[in-house]
Write an enzyme that holds these catalytic residues in place. Sequence first.
Site, mmCIF file in Angstrom:
data_model
loop_
_atom_site.group_PDB
_atom_site.id
_atom_site.type_symbol
_atom_site.label_atom_id
_atom_site.label_comp_id
_atom_site.label_asym_id
_atom_site.label_seq_id
_atom_site.Cartn_x
_atom_site.Cartn_y
_atom_site.Cartn_z
ATOM 1 N N MET A 30 0.807 -1.171 -0.079
ATOM 2 C CA MET A 30 0.106 -0.068 0.022
ATOM 3 C C MET A 30 0.910 1.181 0.019
ATOM 4 S SD MET A 30 -3.339 -0.949 2.153
ATOM 5 C CE MET A 30 -2.786 -0.723 3.774
ATOM 6 N N ASN A 32 4.254 3.923 0.953
ATOM 7 C CA ASN A 32 4.852 4.287 1.839
ATOM 8 C C ASN A 32 5.901 3.339 2.343
ATOM 9 O OD1 ASN A 32 4.622 5.124 5.386
ATOM 10 N ND2 ASN A 32 5.124 6.640 3.776
ATOM 11 N N LEU A 33 6.688 2.828 1.595
ATOM 12 C CA LEU A 33 7.800 2.118 1.671
ATOM 13 C C LEU A 33 8.730 2.116 2.482
ATOM 14 C CD1 LEU A 33 8.075 0.852 -2.103
ATOM 15 C CD2 LEU A 33 6.362 0.149 -0.723
ATOM 16 N N HIS A 34 9.054 1.260 3.418
ATOM 17 C CA HIS A 34 9.976 1.203 4.363
ATOM 18 C C HIS A 34 11.123 -0.002 4.190
ATOM 19 C CE1 HIS A 34 7.715 -1.858 6.331
ATOM 20 N NE2 HIS A 34 6.589 -0.895 6.720
ATOM 21 N N HIS A 37 9.472 -3.404 3.357
ATOM 22 C CA HIS A 37 9.098 -3.519 2.029
ATOM 23 C C HIS A 37 10.396 -3.798 1.073
ATOM 24 C CE1 HIS A 37 5.596 -0.920 3.358
ATOM 25 N NE2 HIS A 37 4.899 -1.918 2.894
ATOM 26 N N GLY A 147 5.063 -9.745 3.996
ATOM 27 C CA GLY A 147 5.794 -9.848 5.374
ATOM 28 C C GLY A 147 5.316 -10.684 6.342
ATOM 29 N N GLU A 148 6.186 -11.138 7.306
ATOM 30 C CA GLU A 148 5.607 -11.908 8.414
ATOM 31 C C GLU A 148 5.206 -11.050 9.502
ATOM 32 O OE1 GLU A 148 8.844 -14.627 9.794
ATOM 33 O OE2 GLU A 148 8.283 -16.123 8.001
ATOM 34 N N ASP A 150 2.716 -9.202 9.199
ATOM 35 C CA ASP A 150 1.122 -9.364 9.282
ATOM 36 C C ASP A 150 0.916 -10.718 9.074
ATOM 37 O OD1 ASP A 150 0.207 -6.670 9.086
ATOM 38 O OD2 ASP A 150 1.711 -6.369 7.174
ATOM 39 N N MET A 184 8.844 -2.642 11.868
ATOM 40 C CA MET A 184 8.543 -1.450 11.033
ATOM 41 C C MET A 184 7.273 -1.390 10.303
ATOM 42 S SD MET A 184 11.950 -0.469 9.008
ATOM 43 C CE MET A 184 13.657 -0.103 9.876
HETATM 44 O O1 PAF Z 1 -0.130 -5.670 3.736
HETATM 45 C C1 PAF Z 1 -0.644 -4.763 2.987
HETATM 46 O O2 PAF Z 1 0.305 -3.791 2.710
HETATM 47 C C2 PAF Z 1 -1.845 -5.062 2.258
HETATM 48 O O3 PAF Z 1 -2.788 -5.644 3.111
HETATM 49 C C3 PAF Z 1 -1.820 -5.779 1.012
HETATM 50 C C4 PAF Z 1 -1.385 -7.031 1.253
HETATM 51 C C5 PAF Z 1 -0.837 -5.092 -0.040
HETATM 52 C C6 PAF Z 1 -3.204 -5.703 0.509
HETATM 53 O O4 PAF Z 1 -3.829 -4.553 0.253
#
Ligand code: PAF
EC number: 6.3.2.1
Length: 283
Positions: A30, A32-34, A37, A147-148, A150, A184
């Site tokens: 989504m 706002n990369l850190h 990501h 990512g783990e 989530d 992060m």
């Molecule tokens: O983890 C996220 O950033 C979001 O839930 C994803 C997997 C990109 C789906 O919108």
Amino acid sequence: MQIVTSVAALREVIRQWRQAGHSVGFVPTMGNLHAGHIKLVSTAKQQTDKMVVSIFVNPTQFGPNEDFASYPRTEQQDQEKLIANGADLLFLPAVTEMYPQATQTGISVSGLSALHCGASRPGHFDGVALVVCKLLNMVQPDLLLLGEKDFQQLTLIRQMVADLNIPVAVQGVATVREDDGLAMSSRNGYLTDQQRQHAPKLYQALIAARDEILAGHVDYPAVAERQRQNLQQAGFAVDYFSICRSKDLLPASTCDANLLILAAAKLGTTRLIDNLYFSTINN
Ligand code: PAF
């Protein structure tokens, strides 16, 4: 790095890669990369010839009182980071490209989606499952990286991919942490300076619970309750603190060897989540 905003253009680039015999990795985000990501991106790059990243703040996974409107959108910086880290293609669709008509089809990974974060964010995981399924149909990658941090999302997507026979390998990538242990997250930016100082206590509570279990405490609900109270005393509003089996995220018993402690708690209005995997054997 190529940037495309339409599904048709995305498919055309990938069709050409496929024709040339390339394998494709995919990192949905989504934005706002850190560094978390970026680790997904570099892990994908080691394993596939070409790598697609999507940036899409998906409205269907936000509840009515959640932060969809204020979610940080930092497209320019994100593009620079992706170029610096060797992404081949950025898919940057508008909401109308992803959802051109009122969607009548839903995807619900029942059971998993009702637990933990799902219990306090009704509909969230249905939105995640829907958008990830659509993205997988659009990109049709060989490898999907998530990512783990989530972990529930990762478990749910693995289940969806298996249930729907989606031809993709799913790989979880370890959580990247700040020096003080805070996982992060794009939402860390919402924290005030004072909250930021307290935020690592969430990870510390996970470690404390793990250490209690490894020291021989077998009453898992009591272990969880102690840490829940510690967090509450430190100013967190705890949503859940659960000691689970890592395979299905259901409550763990002493028969289970592979455990995952998951927690979600708010500092002010910012909701933080984290988890810790460990095994009770060979320790
Ligand atoms: O983890 C996220 O950033 C979001 O839930 C994803 C997997 C990109 C789906 O919108």
